[in-house]
Design a protein around this motif. Structure first.
Motif, PDB file in Angstrom:
ATOM      1  N   ILE A  73      -8.273 -16.510   5.060  1.00  0.00           N
ATOM      2  CA  ILE A  73      -7.521 -17.487   4.611  1.00  0.00           C
ATOM      3  C   ILE A  73      -6.992 -18.491   5.495  1.00  0.00           C
ATOM      4  CG2 ILE A  73      -4.923 -17.503   3.432  1.00  0.00           C
ATOM      5  CD1 ILE A  73      -5.457 -14.905   2.237  1.00  0.00           C
ATOM      6  N   ALA A  74      -6.773 -18.086   6.761  1.00  0.00           N
ATOM      7  CA  ALA A  74      -6.244 -19.143   7.604  1.00  0.00           C
ATOM      8  C   ALA A  74      -7.271 -20.045   7.981  1.00  0.00           C
ATOM      9  CB  ALA A  74      -6.066 -18.334   9.130  1.00  0.00           C
ATOM     10  N   LYS A  75      -8.562 -19.765   7.759  1.00  0.00           N
ATOM     11  CA  LYS A  75      -9.591 -20.945   7.900  1.00  0.00           C
ATOM     12  C   LYS A  75     -10.060 -21.553   6.547  1.00  0.00           C
ATOM     13  CE  LYS A  75     -11.687 -18.797  12.333  1.00  0.00           C
ATOM     14  NZ  LYS A  75     -12.858 -18.251  12.984  1.00  0.00           N
ATOM     15  N   ASN A  76      -9.659 -21.031   5.472  1.00  0.00           N
ATOM     16  CA  ASN A  76      -9.756 -21.402   4.276  1.00  0.00           C
ATOM     17  C   ASN A  76     -11.169 -21.202   3.924  1.00  0.00           C
ATOM     18  OD1 ASN A  76      -7.775 -22.177   2.501  1.00  0.00           O
ATOM     19  ND2 ASN A  76      -7.765 -24.300   2.831  1.00  0.00           N
ATOM     20  N   THR A  77     -11.930 -20.371   4.298  1.00  0.00           N
ATOM     21  CA  THR A  77     -13.266 -20.271   4.422  1.00  0.00           C
ATOM     22  C   THR A  77     -13.713 -18.968   3.700  1.00  0.00           C
ATOM     23  OG1 THR A  77     -13.866 -21.368   6.555  1.00  0.00           O
ATOM     24  CG2 THR A  77     -15.556 -19.954   5.737  1.00  0.00           C
ATOM     25  N   VAL A  78     -14.827 -18.997   2.617  1.00  0.00           N
ATOM     26  CA  VAL A  78     -15.373 -17.839   2.101  1.00  0.00           C
ATOM     27  C   VAL A  78     -16.885 -17.597   2.586  1.00  0.00           C
ATOM     28  CG1 VAL A  78     -16.190 -18.821   0.268  1.00  0.00           C
ATOM     29  CG2 VAL A  78     -15.728 -16.589   0.075  1.00  0.00           C
ATOM     30  N   TYR A  79     -17.084 -16.252   2.943  1.00  0.00           N
ATOM     31  CA  TYR A  79     -18.227 -15.884   3.605  1.00  0.00           C
ATOM     32  C   TYR A  79     -19.016 -15.005   2.603  1.00  0.00           C
ATOM     33  CZ  TYR A  79     -15.863 -17.241   7.618  1.00  0.00           C
ATOM     34  OH  TYR A  79     -15.201 -17.827   8.742  1.00  0.00           O
ATOM     35  N   LEU A  80     -20.247 -15.081   2.529  1.00  0.00           N
ATOM     36  CA  LEU A  80     -21.159 -14.198   2.071  1.00  0.00           C
ATOM     37  C   LEU A  80     -22.316 -13.408   2.984  1.00  0.00           C
ATOM     38  CD1 LEU A  80     -21.831 -12.704  -0.983  1.00  0.00           C
ATOM     39  CD2 LEU A  80     -23.779 -14.709  -1.175  1.00  0.00           C
ATOM     40  N   GLN A  81     -22.116 -12.250   3.260  1.00  0.00           N
ATOM     41  CA  GLN A  81     -23.031 -11.712   3.832  1.00  0.00           C
ATOM     42  C   GLN A  81     -24.080 -10.993   3.086  1.00  0.00           C
ATOM     43  OE1 GLN A  81     -22.959 -11.242   7.448  1.00  0.00           O
ATOM     44  NE2 GLN A  81     -25.097 -10.192   7.012  1.00  0.00           N
ATOM     45  N   MET A  82     -25.208 -11.251   3.542  1.00  0.00           N
ATOM     46  CA  MET A  82     -26.327 -10.779   2.698  1.00  0.00           C
ATOM     47  C   MET A  82     -27.213  -9.998   3.481  1.00  0.00           C
ATOM     48  SD  MET A  82     -27.212 -14.200   0.280  1.00  0.00           S
ATOM     49  CE  MET A  82     -27.623 -15.153   1.614  1.00  0.00           C
ATOM     50  N   ASN A  83     -27.327  -8.676   3.058  1.00  0.00           N
ATOM     51  CA  ASN A  83     -28.516  -7.744   3.955  1.00  0.00           C
ATOM     52  C   ASN A  83     -29.357  -7.303   3.170  1.00  0.00           C
ATOM     53  OD1 ASN A  83     -26.524  -7.966   6.042  1.00  0.00           O
ATOM     54  ND2 ASN A  83     -25.151  -6.365   5.262  1.00  0.00           N
ATOM     55  N   SER A  84     -30.433  -6.781   3.567  1.00  0.00           N
ATOM     56  CA  SER A  84     -31.527  -6.326   2.844  1.00  0.00           C
ATOM     57  C   SER A  84     -31.989  -7.286   2.002  1.00  0.00           C
ATOM     58  CB  SER A  84     -31.223  -5.047   2.182  1.00  0.00           C
ATOM     59  OG  SER A  84     -30.699  -4.032   3.073  1.00  0.00           O
ATOM     60  N   LEU A  85     -32.140  -8.384   2.311  1.00  0.00           N
ATOM     61  CA  LEU A  85     -32.767  -9.567   1.349  1.00  0.00           C
ATOM     62  C   LEU A  85     -34.064  -9.338   0.859  1.00  0.00           C
ATOM     63  CD1 LEU A  85     -31.233 -12.524   3.437  1.00  0.00           C
ATOM     64  CD2 LEU A  85     -30.740 -12.119   0.885  1.00  0.00           C
ATOM     65  N   LYS A  86     -34.335  -9.727  -0.420  1.00  0.00           N
ATOM     66  CA  LYS A  86     -35.405  -9.672  -0.933  1.00  0.00           C
ATOM     67  C   LYS A  86     -36.113 -10.789  -1.411  1.00  0.00           C
ATOM     68  CE  LYS A  86     -33.619  -5.226  -3.147  1.00  0.00           C
ATOM     69  NZ  LYS A  86     -33.287  -4.475  -4.438  1.00  0.00           N
ATOM     70  N   PRO A  87     -37.389 -11.098  -1.704  1.00  0.00           N
ATOM     71  CA  PRO A  87     -37.985 -12.285  -2.245  1.00  0.00           C
ATOM     72  C   PRO A  87     -37.163 -12.989  -3.436  1.00  0.00           C
ATOM     73  CG  PRO A  87     -39.483 -10.820  -1.633  1.00  0.00           C
ATOM     74  CD  PRO A  87     -38.319 -10.028  -1.380  1.00  0.00           C
TER      75      PRO A  87
END
Length: 122
Positions: A73-87
């Motif tokens: 919230i302080a940085k006004n930023t949203v993240y998406l951590q994506m693991n075990s990525l697939k084609p």
């Protein structure tokens, strides 16, 4: 509203990426934000959405257990951590600021940022 998404790229299957989306300082932490994706020839798909305060989330079935959405919230930023990525995760990923704090489908009435390409090689 101008949203700046970053973090896409090319990764091998099984790898990880973290997407970031910065909202301008004028955006208060009262609206949901989320990530959608669209692959060539396919309909857009909700990936993950988070409330303004970051206390509730909503994930697509395809993302559960592999992806994690979070919000600074302080940085006004949203993240998406994506693991075990697939084609099949290959797509353009879009950051969206919802019109309210609903974590359902925010795409139709939300503000879209530019997309970031995620390519997962097999």
């Amino acid at each position: 509203v101008q949203l700046q998404a970053s973090g896409g790229g090319l990764v091998q299957a099984g790898g990880s990426l973290r997407l970031s989306c910065a909202a301008p300082g004028s955006v208060l932490a009262i609206n949901a934000m989320g990530w959608y994706r669209q692959a060539p020839g396919k309909q857009r798909e909700m990936v993950a959405v988070i409330t303004g305060r970051g206390d509730r989330t909503n994930y697509a079935e395809s993302a559960k257990g592999r992806f994690s959405i979070s919000r600074d919230i302080a940085k006004n930023t949203v993240y998406l951590q994506m693991n075990s990525l697939k084609p099949e995760d290959t797509a353009v990923y879009y950051c969206i600021l919802g019109a309210d704090n609903d974590i359902g489908d925010i795409a139709d009435f939300g503000s879209w940022g530019q997309g970031t390409q995620v390519t997962v090689s097999s």
